[in-house]
Scaffold this motif. Sequence first.
Motif: not given
Ligand code: CA
Length: 305
Positions: A11, A16, A38, A123, A238
């Motif tokens: 996400d 990320d 997010n 995510g 992440d």
């Molecule tokens: Ca994330």
Amino acid sequence: MSKIPTFLDMDPGIDDALALTVAVKRLQVLGITTVAGNVSVEHTFQNAHHVLRHLGQALPVTPGAQGPLYYPLLTAKHIHGSAGLGDYTWDTADVPMPQEHAWQWIWQRLQPTSDPCHLIATGPLTNVALLLLAFPESADRLASITCMAGGMPGAKLDKAAEFNVFVDPHAADAVFRYGRHLQMVGINVTHRALLPIKDLPRLKQYGRVGGMLFTLLSYYAHTSRGEGGDPEAFPVDDVVAVAAVDAPNLFEWKSMPLTVVLEGPLRGTVVISPLETKRPEVMVASSINVPEFFEWLWASFDISG
Ligand code: CA
Ligand code: BDR
């Protein structure tokens, strides 16, 4: 050494974007699926494209769920910015969203003849849960599912619930129930591996990609500083899940069956599942070698391609 074939479900989201950059260097990324988290799925889809084009990579991106299985979507715009990637200005245009869904796209690539592929989810776990619910055989066809999610039960955590599990606890619970070959990388380890803000300028030596990451992470350092308890450093959650697949020896692991508190004040808390529920064992990262993790992270930027 050959690179591990991997799907990314994410996400993006600033951390990320870092995970995507490092994954493209360290792993054989087969494609990206995006999920609402997010920010909206429209933004996470476009953001994956923006970052990939900055990396010079033409990988397929397929959007997935527009929101959690049951709850309304809660976003983290206050951390990642209103469109998900801080205040970065992209010189690339938006692309049309395909009609296909993330879980169908992954399933089509998991045929019995295919080589075993890994899945990293960074995510909310909505797309992964829908994959496992719609196509139960996917659980055995995936070599592993590694999620940046939750926190290890019994570990000292700086908050009860982690964002990805809090946003869609039903999805996380379904993954812990129906998934196989599961690995969980939670805030008990990601909030130990804090990136010192003073190290950010090092990114500028890595050209256009380094410049992008410097801008994104400077924004993120500002909005997320103090998480993890150190005002001069911030978590890069992440990308730690990427390390778990590429360099699992950086971690210690404990095996346990998991479930999730679905509602109430402890919503999103990951707990050990009673044995009689017969859930699969999840390999949970219990500790991380922080200096070696950062050596691994910085060395990633020297890898060409
Ligand atoms: Ca994330
Ligand atoms: C997780 O929450 C999101 O905001 C980050 O992208 C990461 O996946 C950390 O709790």
